[in-house]
Scaffold this active site. Structure first.
Site, mmCIF file in Angstrom:
data_model
loop_
_atom_site.group_PDB
_atom_site.id
_atom_site.type_symbol
_atom_site.label_atom_id
_atom_site.label_comp_id
_atom_site.label_asym_id
_atom_site.label_seq_id
_atom_site.Cartn_x
_atom_site.Cartn_y
_atom_site.Cartn_z
ATOM 1 N N GLU A 36 0.825 -1.210 0.000
ATOM 2 C CA GLU A 36 0.000 0.000 0.000
ATOM 3 C C GLU A 36 0.860 1.262 0.000
ATOM 4 O O GLU A 36 0.541 2.246 -0.679
ATOM 5 C CB GLU A 36 -0.951 0.000 1.202
ATOM 6 C CG GLU A 36 -1.890 -1.191 1.271
ATOM 7 C CD GLU A 36 -2.733 -1.360 0.017
ATOM 8 O OE1 GLU A 36 -2.950 -0.365 -0.703
ATOM 9 O OE2 GLU A 36 -3.176 -2.491 -0.258
ATOM 10 N N HIS A 50 1.905 1.941 -3.454
ATOM 11 C CA HIS A 50 0.863 2.619 -4.235
ATOM 12 C C HIS A 50 0.964 4.135 -4.039
ATOM 13 O O HIS A 50 0.878 4.899 -4.999
ATOM 14 C CB HIS A 50 -0.524 2.169 -3.769
ATOM 15 C CG HIS A 50 -1.038 0.947 -4.470
ATOM 16 N ND1 HIS A 50 -1.033 0.810 -5.839
ATOM 17 C CD2 HIS A 50 -1.604 -0.197 -3.979
ATOM 18 C CE1 HIS A 50 -1.565 -0.354 -6.173
ATOM 19 N NE2 HIS A 50 -1.910 -0.989 -5.062
#
Length: 293
Positions: free
Chosen positions: A148, A151
Site C-alpha cells: 500500500e 501505491h
C-alpha cells in the site's frame, strides 16, 4: 461488472452533476451550431471541464469517502501494542519510500484486506482490516503495508485520476458528436439540438463509458504488479509472496465497491471478466514475483 460499475459510481455521479449544472446555466449552448457544424473546439473544452472536474473532485473526496464507507478509525494515539506496531511500521516504510507519513486506520471487517487512498503522496491514508490483523503474521501484514505504501509512493491515486479524466473527456466528446450526427442525418434536425441528440448522447455515453473502462482497469492491473514489486523491495520478496498466498487461500472479500480498485485483494474469475477487473488474479501476481530477479 456490478462491482466495477459501483467503483466508478462516485466519479460518474459527479460528472453527471457537473453536466447538469452547466446545462442549466446555459453553458452547453456553446455546443450548438455556429453556422453549419458543431463547434468541436468548444465541445472538447466543455468535455475536459466535466471529465477532469469529476475525476479530481472524486480524488479530493477519496479519504472522506473511504473513512465513511468502511467506518475506518484513524489511529491518532495507539491504544495497544498492535496499533503501535502499525504506526511504527508505516512510519518506517514511508520514510524509506520518500513520502510523508500517511494517516493509518483500521476498519472493522472479518475479511483480509487493506487499501491506500488520498489526494497526494503527502496526504494519504493506509487502512487495514481487523481481519487482516487477526489472520496474518506480522511479516505478511508488513508486506501488505509495504504494498500500500508503494501505491502511495508511485502516485497511483493521482495517475488513476488523470487517466479517468482523459477517458471521461473523450467519452463525453465522442458521445455528443455521435448524438449530433444522428440528430442531423437521421432525424433531419436543422437548427439547435432535438430530443434525438440528448437520447443518443446518453446511450452513447453509457456504451462508450463501459468500453473505455477497460482502459482504466488495464492500468489498475499494471499498478498492482508495480505495487507488489515495491512491497517486495520494502518488506522482502518472500514476505510479499507469502502475503499474496494467504490472500489466495482466503475467502472472497467484501470491501465497499467504491474502494475495490484500492484494495489489495480482488479476485478475477474468467478471461472476459478480467477485462473489467481492477486487480490481476493472485496466481499471476505471485508468479510475477517468483520470476523477478
Amino acid at each position: 461488472m456490478k462491482r466495477i460499475a459501483l467503483f466508478l459510481m462516485t466519479n460518474l455521479a459527479i460528472v453527471l452533476v457537473l453536466s447538469l449544472v452547466l446545462r442549466l446555466l446555459g453553458v452547453e449552448r456553446i455546443l450548438d451550431e455556429s453556422g453549419s457544424g458543431l463547434d468541436l473546439n468548444a465541445l472538447l473544452i466543455f468535455s475536459a471541464v466535466i471529465g477532469f472536474g469529476g475525476s479530481f473532485i472524486s480524488l479530493a473526496m477519496s479519504k472522506w469517502i473511504a473513512k465513511r464507507s468502511t467506518n475506518a478509525q484513524v489511529i491518532t494515539q495507539p491504544g495497544n501494542a498492535t496499533e503501535q506496531w502499525l504506526l511504527s511500521t508505516v512510519a518506517d516504510q514511508a520514510k524509506r519510500a520518500g513520502i510523508g507519513m500517511p494517516e493509518v486506520a483500521i476498519f472493522p471487517s472479518p475479511d483480509v484486506n487493506a487499501f491506500a487512498t488520498g489526494a497526494s503522496k503527502n496526504s494519504s491514508m493506509v487502512a487495514v482490516s481487523s481481519g487482516l490483523l487477526a489472520k496474518m503474521t506480522k511479516q505478511e501484514a508488513e508486506a501488505v503495508l509495504a504494498h500500500e505504501i508503494s501505491h502511495v509512493a508511485n502516485g497511483d491515486m493521482v495517475t488513476l485520476a488523470l487517466i479517468q479524466g482523459v477517458v471521461n473527456t473523450f467519452v463525453i466528446f465522442l458521445s455528443r458528436v455521435i448524438g449530433h450526427v444522428v440528430d442531423r442525418v437521421v432525424f433531419k434536425t436543422e437548427q439547435g439540438h432535438g430530443p434525438a441528440f440528448w437520447i443518443t448522447s446518453i446511450v452513447a455515453q453509457l456504451v462508450l463509458g463501459i468500453l473505455a473502462s477497460t482502459i482504466v482497469m488495464w492500468f489498475s492491473r499494471q499498478r498492482e504488479y508495480r505495487a507488489d514489486a515495491g512491497g517486495a523491495a520494502l518488506a522482502g520478496r518472500q514476505n510479499m509472496i507469502a502475503a499474496l498466498e494467504r490472500l489466495k487461500a482466503g475467502q472472497p472479500n467484501h470491501l465497499p465497491d467504491e474502494l475495490v480498485a484500492f484494495g489489495i485483494n480482488n479476485k478475477a474469475r474468467d478471461t472476459f471478466s478480467k477485462l473489467f477487473m481492477t486487480h490481476p488474479p493472485l496466481t499471476e501476481r505471485i508468479a510475477r514475483l517468483k520470476e523477478a530477479r
